[in-house]
Design a protein around this motif. Sequence first.
Motif, PDB file in Angstrom:
ATOM      1  N   ALA A  14       0.819  -1.224   0.000  1.00 41.20           N
ATOM      2  CA  ALA A  14       0.000   0.000   0.000  1.00 41.20           C
ATOM      3  C   ALA A  14       0.846   1.264   0.000  1.00 41.20           C
ATOM      4  N   SER A  15       2.082   1.183  -0.507  1.00 40.12           N
ATOM      5  CA  SER A  15       2.901   2.399  -0.574  1.00 40.12           C
ATOM      6  C   SER A  15       2.673   3.178  -1.859  1.00 40.12           C
ATOM      7  N   ARG A  16       2.016   2.547  -2.841  1.00 38.69           N
ATOM      8  CA  ARG A  16       1.738   3.229  -4.112  1.00 38.69           C
ATOM      9  C   ARG A  16       0.664   2.415  -4.846  1.00 38.69           C
ATOM     10  N   GLY A  17       0.288   2.867  -6.026  1.00 42.43           N
ATOM     11  CA  GLY A  17      -0.595   2.101  -6.896  1.00 42.43           C
ATOM     12  C   GLY A  17      -1.953   1.817  -6.272  1.00 42.43           C
ATOM     13  N   LEU A  18      -2.498   0.656  -6.605  1.00 42.40           N
ATOM     14  CA  LEU A  18      -3.858   0.307  -6.167  1.00 42.40           C
ATOM     15  C   LEU A  18      -3.980   0.211  -4.651  1.00 42.40           C
ATOM     16  N   GLY A  19      -2.961  -0.351  -3.989  1.00 45.94           N
ATOM     17  CA  GLY A  19      -3.032  -0.499  -2.534  1.00 45.94           C
ATOM     18  C   GLY A  19      -3.166   0.844  -1.840  1.00 45.94           C
ATOM     19  N   ALA A  37       4.969  -2.620   2.637  1.00 50.02           N
ATOM     20  CA  ALA A  37       5.663  -2.557   1.344  1.00 50.02           C
ATOM     21  C   ALA A  37       7.132  -2.762   1.682  1.00 50.02           C
ATOM     22  N   ARG A  38       7.922  -3.124   0.679  1.00 42.62           N
ATOM     23  CA  ARG A  38       9.353  -3.325   0.950  1.00 42.62           C
ATOM     24  C   ARG A  38      10.068  -1.991   1.113  1.00 42.62           C
ATOM     25  N   GLY A  39       9.762  -1.021   0.292  1.00 40.23           N
ATOM     26  CA  GLY A  39      10.444   0.267   0.333  1.00 40.23           C
ATOM     27  C   GLY A  39       9.973   1.105   1.509  1.00 40.23           C
ATOM     28  N   ALA A  40      10.869   1.277   2.504  1.00 36.11           N
ATOM     29  CA  ALA A  40      10.460   1.924   3.756  1.00 36.11           C
ATOM     30  C   ALA A  40      10.118   3.400   3.562  1.00 36.11           C
ATOM     31  N   GLY A  61       8.548  -4.276   4.924  1.00 30.73           N
ATOM     32  CA  GLY A  61       9.027  -5.649   4.824  1.00 30.73           C
ATOM     33  C   GLY A  61       8.496  -6.312   3.575  1.00 30.73           C
ATOM     34  N   ASP A  62       8.967  -7.532   3.382  1.00 29.88           N
ATOM     35  CA  ASP A  62       8.646  -8.310   2.182  1.00 29.88           C
ATOM     36  C   ASP A  62       7.655  -9.405   2.573  1.00 29.88           C
ATOM     37  N   VAL A  63       6.536  -9.481   1.874  1.00 30.75           N
ATOM     38  CA  VAL A  63       5.513 -10.472   2.229  1.00 30.75           C
ATOM     39  C   VAL A  63       6.008 -11.911   2.100  1.00 30.75           C
ATOM     40  N   THR A  64       7.110 -12.120   1.385  1.00 34.59           N
ATOM     41  CA  THR A  64       7.646 -13.482   1.282  1.00 34.59           C
ATOM     42  C   THR A  64       8.478 -13.865   2.506  1.00 34.59           C
ATOM     43  N   ASN A  87      -4.825  -8.907  -0.103  1.00 36.71           N
ATOM     44  CA  ASN A  87      -3.551  -9.370  -0.654  1.00 36.71           C
ATOM     45  C   ASN A  87      -3.359  -8.694  -2.008  1.00 36.71           C
ATOM     46  N   ASN A  88      -2.680  -7.553  -1.968  1.00 34.78           N
ATOM     47  CA  ASN A  88      -2.495  -6.716  -3.156  1.00 34.78           C
ATOM     48  C   ASN A  88      -1.044  -6.725  -3.635  1.00 34.78           C
ATOM     49  N   ALA A  89      -0.090  -6.861  -2.699  1.00 35.83           N
ATOM     50  CA  ALA A  89       1.338  -6.826  -3.068  1.00 35.83           C
ATOM     51  C   ALA A  89       1.643  -7.905  -4.096  1.00 35.83           C
ATOM     52  N   GLY A 153       4.854 -16.067 -16.840  1.00 38.49           N
ATOM     53  CA  GLY A 153       5.283 -16.142 -15.448  1.00 38.49           C
ATOM     54  C   GLY A 153       4.263 -15.480 -14.533  1.00 38.49           C
ATOM     55  N   TYR A 154       4.106 -14.180 -14.702  1.00 37.76           N
ATOM     56  CA  TYR A 154       3.137 -13.417 -13.895  1.00 37.76           C
ATOM     57  C   TYR A 154       1.727 -13.980 -14.076  1.00 37.76           C
ATOM     58  N   GLY A 155       1.343 -14.252 -15.338  1.00 36.84           N
ATOM     59  CA  GLY A 155      -0.029 -14.696 -15.606  1.00 36.84           C
ATOM     60  C   GLY A 155      -0.335 -16.020 -14.949  1.00 36.84           C
ATOM     61  N   ASP A 184      -6.512  -2.780 -16.301  1.00 36.16           N
ATOM     62  CA  ASP A 184      -5.243  -2.082 -16.536  1.00 36.16           C
ATOM     63  C   ASP A 184      -5.225  -0.775 -15.742  1.00 36.16           C
ATOM     64  N   MET A 185      -4.097  -0.496 -15.109  1.00 33.21           N
ATOM     65  CA  MET A 185      -3.984   0.733 -14.306  1.00 33.21           C
ATOM     66  C   MET A 185      -2.623   1.368 -14.558  1.00 33.21           C
ATOM     67  N   ARG A 186      -2.612   2.693 -14.565  1.00 35.42           N
ATOM     68  CA  ARG A 186      -1.377   3.449 -14.799  1.00 35.42           C
ATOM     69  C   ARG A 186      -0.557   3.458 -13.506  1.00 35.42           C
ATOM     70  N   THR A 187       0.290   2.433 -13.340  1.00 31.94           N
ATOM     71  CA  THR A 187       1.088   2.280 -12.115  1.00 31.94           C
ATOM     72  C   THR A 187       2.504   1.872 -12.490  1.00 31.94           C
ATOM     73  N   GLN A 188       3.343   1.795 -11.481  1.00 26.57           N
ATOM     74  CA  GLN A 188       4.735   1.376 -11.713  1.00 26.57           C
ATOM     75  C   GLN A 188       4.786  -0.021 -12.320  1.00 26.57           C
ATOM     76  N   MET A 189       3.953  -0.932 -11.792  1.00 33.20           N
ATOM     77  CA  MET A 189       3.970  -2.288 -12.344  1.00 33.20           C
ATOM     78  C   MET A 189       3.588  -2.288 -13.826  1.00 33.20           C
ATOM     79  N   HIS A 190       2.581  -1.501 -14.168  1.00 40.13           N
ATOM     80  CA  HIS A 190       2.128  -1.486 -15.556  1.00 40.13           C
ATOM     81  C   HIS A 190       3.213  -0.914 -16.463  1.00 40.13           C
ATOM     82  N   GLN A 191       3.933   0.107 -15.965  1.00 33.39           N
ATOM     83  CA  GLN A 191       5.032   0.668 -16.765  1.00 33.39           C
ATOM     84  C   GLN A 191       6.138  -0.369 -16.960  1.00 33.39           C
TER      85      GLN A 191
HETATM   86  N1  NAP Z   1      -1.285  -2.149 -12.904  1.00 30.25           N
HETATM   87  C1  NAP Z   1      -2.044  -2.944 -13.633  1.00 30.25           C
HETATM   88  O1  NAP Z   1      -2.325  -2.672 -14.817  1.00 30.25           O
HETATM   89  C2  NAP Z   1      -2.597  -4.200 -13.027  1.00 30.25           C
HETATM   90  C3  NAP Z   1      -3.460  -4.980 -13.794  1.00 30.25           C
HETATM   91  C4  NAP Z   1      -4.012  -6.128 -13.249  1.00 30.25           C
HETATM   92  C5  NAP Z   1      -3.694  -6.489 -11.960  1.00 30.25           C
HETATM   93  N2  NAP Z   1      -2.831  -5.715 -11.228  1.00 30.25           N
HETATM   94  C6  NAP Z   1      -2.571  -6.124  -9.830  1.00 30.25           C
HETATM   95  O2  NAP Z   1      -2.947  -5.044  -8.992  1.00 30.25           O
HETATM   96  C7  NAP Z   1      -2.181  -5.086  -7.785  1.00 30.25           C
HETATM   97  C8  NAP Z   1      -1.539  -3.734  -7.533  1.00 30.25           C
HETATM   98  O3  NAP Z   1      -0.652  -3.488  -8.613  1.00 30.25           O
HETATM   99  P1  NAP Z   1      -0.085  -2.026  -8.914  1.00 30.25           P
HETATM  100  O4  NAP Z   1      -0.174  -1.845 -10.358  1.00 30.25           O
HETATM  101  O5  NAP Z   1      -0.678  -1.037  -7.974  1.00 30.25           O
HETATM  102  O6  NAP Z   1       1.478  -2.272  -8.552  1.00 30.25           O
HETATM  103  P2  NAP Z   1       2.610  -1.278  -8.033  1.00 30.25           P
HETATM  104  O7  NAP Z   1       2.344   0.121  -8.398  1.00 30.25           O
HETATM  105  O8  NAP Z   1       3.891  -1.911  -8.468  1.00 30.25           O
HETATM  106  O9  NAP Z   1       2.482  -1.388  -6.443  1.00 30.25           O
HETATM  107  C9  NAP Z   1       2.766  -2.604  -5.819  1.00 30.25           C
HETATM  108  C10 NAP Z   1       2.808  -2.394  -4.310  1.00 30.25           C
HETATM  109  O10 NAP Z   1       3.153  -3.644  -3.694  1.00 30.25           O
HETATM  110  C11 NAP Z   1       4.378  -3.485  -2.965  1.00 30.25           C
HETATM  111  N3  NAP Z   1       5.100  -4.754  -3.029  1.00 30.25           N
HETATM  112  C12 NAP Z   1       5.573  -5.378  -4.129  1.00 30.25           C
HETATM  113  N4  NAP Z   1       6.178  -6.509  -3.776  1.00 30.25           N
HETATM  114  C13 NAP Z   1       6.085  -6.618  -2.427  1.00 30.25           C
HETATM  115  C14 NAP Z   1       6.532  -7.556  -1.479  1.00 30.25           C
HETATM  116  N5  NAP Z   1       7.213  -8.650  -1.852  1.00 30.25           N
HETATM  117  N6  NAP Z   1       6.249  -7.372  -0.171  1.00 30.25           N
HETATM  118  C15 NAP Z   1       5.565  -6.256   0.221  1.00 30.25           C
HETATM  119  N7  NAP Z   1       5.115  -5.324  -0.635  1.00 30.25           N
HETATM  120  C16 NAP Z   1       5.393  -5.493  -1.945  1.00 30.25           C
HETATM  121  C17 NAP Z   1       5.083  -2.302  -3.634  1.00 30.25           C
HETATM  122  O11 NAP Z   1       6.024  -1.645  -2.816  1.00 30.25           O
HETATM  123  P3  NAP Z   1       7.578  -2.127  -2.805  1.00 30.25           P
HETATM  124  O12 NAP Z   1       8.003  -2.322  -4.228  1.00 30.25           O
HETATM  125  O13 NAP Z   1       8.299  -1.029  -2.098  1.00 30.25           O
HETATM  126  O14 NAP Z   1       7.602  -3.402  -2.021  1.00 30.25           O
HETATM  127  C18 NAP Z   1       3.878  -1.399  -3.886  1.00 30.25           C
HETATM  128  O15 NAP Z   1       3.481  -0.759  -2.681  1.00 30.25           O
HETATM  129  C19 NAP Z   1      -1.171  -6.221  -7.970  1.00 30.25           C
HETATM  130  O16 NAP Z   1      -1.647  -7.399  -7.362  1.00 30.25           O
HETATM  131  C20 NAP Z   1      -1.129  -6.404  -9.474  1.00 30.25           C
HETATM  132  O17 NAP Z   1      -0.728  -7.698  -9.845  1.00 30.25           O
HETATM  133  C21 NAP Z   1      -2.275  -4.595 -11.729  1.00 30.25           C
END
Ligand code: NAP
Length: 236
Positions: A14-19, A37-40, A61-64, A87-89, A153-155, A184-191
């Motif tokens: 929950a440090s960025r994106g959807l969370g 989130a991992r990034g403090a 911390g890291d959820v793993t 469970n969003n991470a 992999g991800y899928g 689809d969402m404009r987030t770091q993961m999507h980029q």
């Molecule tokens: N963006 C899309 O288009 C899209 C589409 C479909 C589904 N989703 C899903 O939506 C959810 C949110 O994605 P998002 O796009 O918001 O991603 P994001 O911007 O990359 O944000 C991910 C968040 O999870 C944290 N995180 C990642 N790995 C972690 C770990 N091992 N332990 C603890 N925290 C962790 C990140 O912080 P740190 O990196 O600092 O840990 C960050 O706060 C995910 O489940 C993703 O698979 C996204």
Amino acid sequence: MTNSQSRNALITGASRGLGLALARQLAPQGWNLIIDARGADALEAARIELSHTDSVIAIPGDVTDPAHRRSLVEAAQKLGPLDLLVNNASILGPSPQPALLEYPLDVLEQVYRTNVIAPLALLQALHHHLKPGACIINITSDAGVEAYEGWGGYGSSKAALEQLSHILAAENPQWRVYWIDPGDMRTQMHQEAFPGEDISDRPLPEVSVPGLLALINGTHPSGRYAARALSPGEAQ
Ligand SMILES: NC(=O)c1ccc[n+]([C@@H]2O[C@H](COP(=O)([O-])OP(=O)(O)OC[C@H]3O[C@@H](n4cnc5c(N)ncnc54)[C@H](OP(=O)(O)O)[C@@H]3O)[C@@H](O)[C@H]2O)c1
């Protein structure tokens, strides 16, 4: 411990994106939040922002990591029984994503540990601290259903999370278990998924939050939902 009328949630990632977008909506509605989130630094910035409206416990911390999950459980024990676990991470894996025949297996294991094993491990550790009727949300993806080239992999990790959620729901009728495609969402993961591409046409994660709130606050049966197909109070 907070009073028994308040609602308590744990949101991973929950440090960025959807969370963070979801936390921003829950905090002003009186929810007490545990976030990680991992990034403090980014997590602390989120905690400060969210603390303006309500009680927020941020645990980097890291959820793993089992020790980190124990810290989350200890925080939940202090806060009081949880109404909501999200469970969003999640991680994407390599960027750009390789085809399955070239996919590095050590990275695949890390993707599975983060996206599949950790959500179940957290629930196993927390389930005694969930209120009856609690809501469990596992964020999945259309990539868990569709066969997009390069998304093996991800899928496949999201496909595993979907089926895990489905069976959890069958085994636990006392909870509302939702596995949700946010779209689809404009987030770091999507980029990271589309390196070098302009993703400015994708909606912000805030657009997916009303659907999550409709499930959290509603009485929809356990199941798979597309966040943007729901509007507040409306089932898919
Ligand atoms: N963006 C899309 O288009 C899209 C589409 C479909 C589904 N989703 C899903 O939506 C959810 C949110 O994605 P998002 O796009 O918001 O991603 P994001 O911007 O990359 O944000 C991910 C968040 O999870 C944290 N995180 C990642 N790995 C972690 C770990 N091992 N332990 C603890 N925290 C962790 C990140 O912080 P740190 O990196 O600092 O840990 C960050 O706060 C995910 O489940 C993703 O698979 C996204």
